[in-house]
Design a protein around this motif. Structure first.
Motif, PDB file in Angstrom:
ATOM      1  N   GLU A  85       0.842  -1.197   0.000  1.00  0.00           N
ATOM      2  CA  GLU A  85       0.000   0.000   0.000  1.00  0.00           C
ATOM      3  C   GLU A  85       0.883   1.256   0.000  1.00  0.00           C
ATOM      4  OE1 GLU A  85      -2.503   2.821  -0.121  1.00  0.00           O
ATOM      5  OE2 GLU A  85      -3.273   0.761  -0.259  1.00  0.00           O
ATOM      6  N   PRO A  86       0.744   2.141  -1.006  1.00  0.00           N
ATOM      7  CA  PRO A  86       1.614   3.327  -1.092  1.00  0.00           C
ATOM      8  C   PRO A  86       1.283   4.417  -0.070  1.00  0.00           C
ATOM      9  CG  PRO A  86       0.020   3.313  -2.881  1.00  0.00           C
ATOM     10  CD  PRO A  86      -0.115   1.987  -2.188  1.00  0.00           C
ATOM     11  N   ASP A  87       0.026   4.497   0.350  1.00  0.00           N
ATOM     12  CA  ASP A  87      -0.385   5.513   1.316  1.00  0.00           C
ATOM     13  C   ASP A  87       0.092   5.089   2.709  1.00  0.00           C
ATOM     14  OD1 ASP A  87      -2.078   6.806   3.371  1.00  0.00           O
ATOM     15  OD2 ASP A  87      -3.098   7.697   1.654  1.00  0.00           O
ATOM     16  N   GLU A  88       0.954   5.884   3.333  1.00  0.00           N
ATOM     17  CA  GLU A  88       1.548   5.490   4.612  1.00  0.00           C
ATOM     18  C   GLU A  88       0.497   5.354   5.718  1.00  0.00           C
ATOM     19  OE1 GLU A  88       4.815   7.844   5.866  1.00  0.00           O
ATOM     20  OE2 GLU A  88       6.007   7.466   4.070  1.00  0.00           O
ATOM     21  N   GLU A  89      -0.498   6.243   5.717  1.00  0.00           N
ATOM     22  CA  GLU A  89      -1.542   6.174   6.743  1.00  0.00           C
ATOM     23  C   GLU A  89      -2.316   4.865   6.637  1.00  0.00           C
ATOM     24  OE1 GLU A  89      -5.374   8.761   8.415  1.00  0.00           O
ATOM     25  OE2 GLU A  89      -4.548   9.163   6.429  1.00  0.00           O
TER      26      GLU A  89
END
Length: 265
Positions: A85-89
């Motif tokens: 998943e690229p979105d860190e959150e």
């Protein structure tokens, strides 16, 4: 109305589709190995497993009482989901939610309930107001109705804010007997003219046996997430006692709801 409490299915999440960013706890639409889409509620978000427990108990009580709630399932999340998943959150959320989560069947094409557009009859409005007073659900307001219209029927969603007593565990017996003053903000309160009738009907349906059956659905690992096995057993007992006591004393919150409605009109 059926008084049978069903067993919940367990699915394995196979695909993360998209986040639902309008939710404070960042739920997501996900696909499972049964090829259905679900709204996935994460154990690693917000209030953690307590929100999932509230969602589970409140949703199954609503279903038992004949109200429409999307099917609730347990959803296993594999640790591999957080790796790409690229979105860190979102990546952090997925990593914190490995294991057993909760999901509701995704109602494709459903629209948010708008009391200005859709009229709800007095009996249904009274049933929903009674339910939310019983489960102490603070999150069914004009600002956020947490109801959907799907196939011309009203469906209830998002009960993670219910049962707020379990965030402190203190004086649960006393809290069970309290009026629900937040009912004054309930979106359906102006239409809830049949609370006495609903109170009588629902008390005949929702007995101690059905309450215990619903509480028994809570996974052990959620109850012991931050405590010992002994404390987990005690918490299951507290949920049962809270709900049974609240049911016995339902006249208290019905009276408060009627007074709040009178103040509106």
């Amino acid at each position: 109305m059926s008084s049978t409490v069903p067993e919940l299915r367990t699915v394995n999440v196979t695909r993360y589709v998209t986040p639902l960013r309008e939710g404070g706890s960042l739920p997501a639409i996900a696909e499972a190995d049964d090829e259905f889409l679900y709204v996935l509620k994460f154990r690693g978000a917000g209030q953690g497993v307590k929100a999932l427990i509230a969602e589970l108990i409140a949703g199954e009580i609503a279903r038992l009482l004949g109200l429409k709630v999307p099917e609730i399932v347990f959803a296993n999340l594999d640790e591999a989901f957080g790796r790409t998943e690229p979105d860190e959150e979102i990546q952090d959320l997925l990593k914190a939610s490995v294991g057993l989560n909760l999901a509701l069947h995704y109602l494709s094409g459903a629209i948010t309930f708008d009391p200005v557009v859709t009229t709800i009859d007095a009996k249904l409005a009274s049933q929903i107001v009674w339910l939310d007073c019983f489960i102490t659900n603070v999150d069914r307001t004009v600002r956020n109705t947490n109801m959907l219209m799907w196939r011309n029927e009203l469906w209830l969603i998002d009960h993670g804010a219910a049962l707020y007593f379990h965030h402190s565990w203190q004086n649960f017996d006393e809290q069970a007997k309290r009026a629900f003053v937040q009912v004054k903000d309930h979106v359906l309160l102006p239409f809830a003219t049949e609370l006495d009738t609903v109170n009588e009907e629902f008390r005949s349906i929702l007995g101690p046996e059905s309450i215990r059956s619903i509480v028994a659905l809570i996974p052990e690992e959620w109850l012991v997430a931050d405590s010992s096995e002994e404390a987990g057993n005690e918490r299951r007992f507290v949920y049962t006692q809270f709900l049974e006591t609240r049911l016995i004393n339902s006249d208290i919150f019905v009276k408060e709801a009627k007074h709040a409605r009178e103040a509106l009109i």
